[in-house]
Design an enzyme around this catalytic site. Structure first.
Site, PDB file in Angstrom:
ATOM      1  NE  ARG A 108      -4.439  -1.316   1.713  1.00 52.46           N
ATOM      2  CZ  ARG A 108      -5.303  -1.859   2.549  1.00 52.46           C
ATOM      3  NH1 ARG A 108      -5.006  -1.963   3.829  1.00 52.46           N
ATOM      4  NH2 ARG A 108      -6.458  -2.290   2.114  1.00 52.46           N
TER       5      ARG A 108
ATOM      6  CE  LYS B  27     -11.620  -6.749   7.260  1.00 55.61           C
ATOM      7  NZ  LYS B  27     -11.019  -5.631   6.512  1.00 55.61           N
TER       8      LYS B  27
ATOM      9  N   GLY C  17      -6.776  -6.122   1.011  1.00 52.66           N
ATOM     10  CA  GLY C  17      -5.483  -5.951   1.672  1.00 52.66           C
ATOM     11  C   GLY C  17      -4.835  -7.291   1.952  1.00 52.66           C
TER      12      GLY C  17
ATOM     13  N   GLY D 277     -12.648  -4.093   1.057  1.00 53.70           N
ATOM     14  CA  GLY D 277     -14.008  -3.581   1.251  1.00 53.70           C
ATOM     15  C   GLY D 277     -14.377  -2.593   0.153  1.00 53.70           C
TER      16      GLY D 277
END
Ligand SMILES: Nc1ncnc2c1ncn2[C@@H]1O[C@H](COP(=O)(O)OP(=O)(O)O)[C@@H](O)[C@H]1O
Ligand SMILES: O=C(OP(=O)(O)O)[C@H](O)COP(=O)(O)O
Length: 403
Positions: free
Chosen positions: A37, A202, A360, A384
């Site tokens: 990132r 998630k 990620g 997300g």
């Protein structure tokens, strides 16, 4: 949406440019385990610095509770950015306080500073518009122009993402432009067969995207922690595996809709289980067993897809023209449970399909397992964010850059 190229053409020399990045990197103590990132925002930071701007980079890291917390400091990320840029990067030990103000005031043309974690201020994530707005007012004092480039956070209605661009002239950075350009291809006329592989932990976030994908994808491969809610919905016992009990009716409806819509919904035929969750720090050997997906013993939890499933999923990816993959197939951080994720990554490399890897952890998994990230079509920095984009939701951080 104004682009950074237009901004550069107008001229940025001597201007203070606030770059909202996503430097939310995985850390082991103070060590960054994957700097993807940070590298992703460098083209924007470099272009601005090379054009003589005074660059103020800001980001969140982790989920601190609105107050300073050393475990979530951006200092390691600032140091890494300096190494990657090959220049000194100044670091402010607060976000809008004395350190930030004096660090920004001390910047010369072409210099870069990183300010401390935005989430050390409760105003960043506040639900209340006025509280977020007050924090955005303070951030606005640090800069003349705003550049949005934290793609991984554009789905968050946070002060630095949503409220700050309304207070300053703004443009989208190179990363956001690239990410949106690629994801757009998946929402418009996608090349078929379009296969989506979903995994990770998630679960509730990801179940929502299936709703939309059932009208879009040709085939869905399910892995990771999500699998067990699907297996349970089919009437199988899942032992001590991750389970979203309240989502079982939703998943049953998905299974039914997939059948009606002619979407191939592929579930594991075997899983790798253990009696305990592995120790990810010591990586001590676990006690993995392979069992049939309909015969998970009561005392075991599922931690990866099994060998037959790996072959099955590889064959289901082989003829794809487009693939979107989000979420590791298993607990890839431990070698006993990394094979499923490796198999999917390898299948993507072997296939001629246009591949987008989102998330990620998925992106980090690809790199940490030793794959060459450049061999994939596109590795998104946002999990997300990319899912919500595919769901067709309005993303606050993109909407704010549009007007
Ligand atoms: N069967 C499983 N049970 C529990 N956790 C799992 C399982 N499979 C994968 N995971 C975990 O999912 C995590 C990544 O999930 P997630 O954050 O949803 O992915 P991404 O960031 O790519 O969207 C990894 O840390 C991995 O260990
Ligand atoms: O890691 C992130 O999201 P992701 O795990 O969905 O890719 C982003 O930095 C957003 O972080 P958040 O989910 O704490 O708002």
């Amino acid at each position: 949406m104004k682009t950074i190229d237009e901004l550069l053409t107008e001229g940025v020399a001597g201007k203070r440019i606030f770059v909202r990045a996503d430097l939310n990197v995985p850390l082991d103590g103070g060590t960054i385990t994957d700097d993807g990132r940070i590298r992703a925002v460098l083209p924007t930071v470099k272009a601005l610095a090379d054009a003589g701007a005074r660059v103020v980079v800001a980001s969140h890291l982790g989920r601190p509770k609105g107050a300073p917390d050393a475990a979530f400091s951006l200092a390691p990320a600032a140091a890494r950015m300096g190494e990657l840029l090959g220049t000194d990067v100044a670091f402010a030990t607060d976000t809008v306080g004395d350190s930030a103000r004096s660090t920004v005031a001390g910047l010369t043309d072409g210099q870069v500073a990183v300010i401390e974690n935005l989430r050390f201020n409760a105003g960043e994530t506040a639900k209340d518009d006025a509280e977020r707005g007050a924090f955005a007012d303070q951030l606005a004092e640090l800069a003349d122009v705003y550049v949005g480039d934290g793609f991984g956070a554009v789905h968050r209605k946070h002060a630095s993402v949503f409220d700050l661009p309304a207070r300053l002239p703004h443009a989208a950075g190179h990363l956001i432009a690239t990410e949106v350009g690629v994801l757009k291809k998946l929402t418009e006329d996608v090349k078929r067969p379009y296969v989506v592989a979903l995994g990770g932990s998630k679960v509730s976030d990801k179940l929502a995207v299936i709703d939309q994908l059932l009208g879009k994808a040709d085939r869905l491969l399910i892995g990771g922690g999500m699998v067990f809610t699907f297996l349970k919905a089919k009437g199988y016992e899942v032992g001590a595996s991750l389970l979203q009990e309240d989502q079982i009716p939703v998943v049953q409806e998905y299974i039914e809709r997939a059948r009606k819509n002619g979407v191939e919904l592929v579930l594991p035929v075997d899983v790798v289980t253990s009696t305990e969750f592995p120790d990810l720090k010591t990586k001590a050997p676990g006690h993995p067993h392979t069992v049939a997906a309909d015969a998970i013993p009561a005392d075991q939890l599922g931690l990866d897809i099994g060998p037959e499933t790996r072959k099955l999923y590889a064959s289901k990816l082989a003829d794809a023209a487009t693939v979107f993959w989000n979420g590791p197939m298993g607990v890839f951080e431990h070698p006993d449970y990394a094979e499923g994720t490796k198999a999917v990554a390898q299948a993507l490399l072997d296939s001629p399909a246009f591949t987008v890897v989102g998330g990620g952890d998925s992106a980090a998994a690809v790199r940490l397992l030793g794959f060459d990230e450049n061999a994939f079509g596109h590795i998104s920095t946002g999990g997300g964010a990319s899912l919500e984009y595919l769901e067709g939701k309005t993303l606050p951080g993109l909407a704010a850059l549009e007007d």
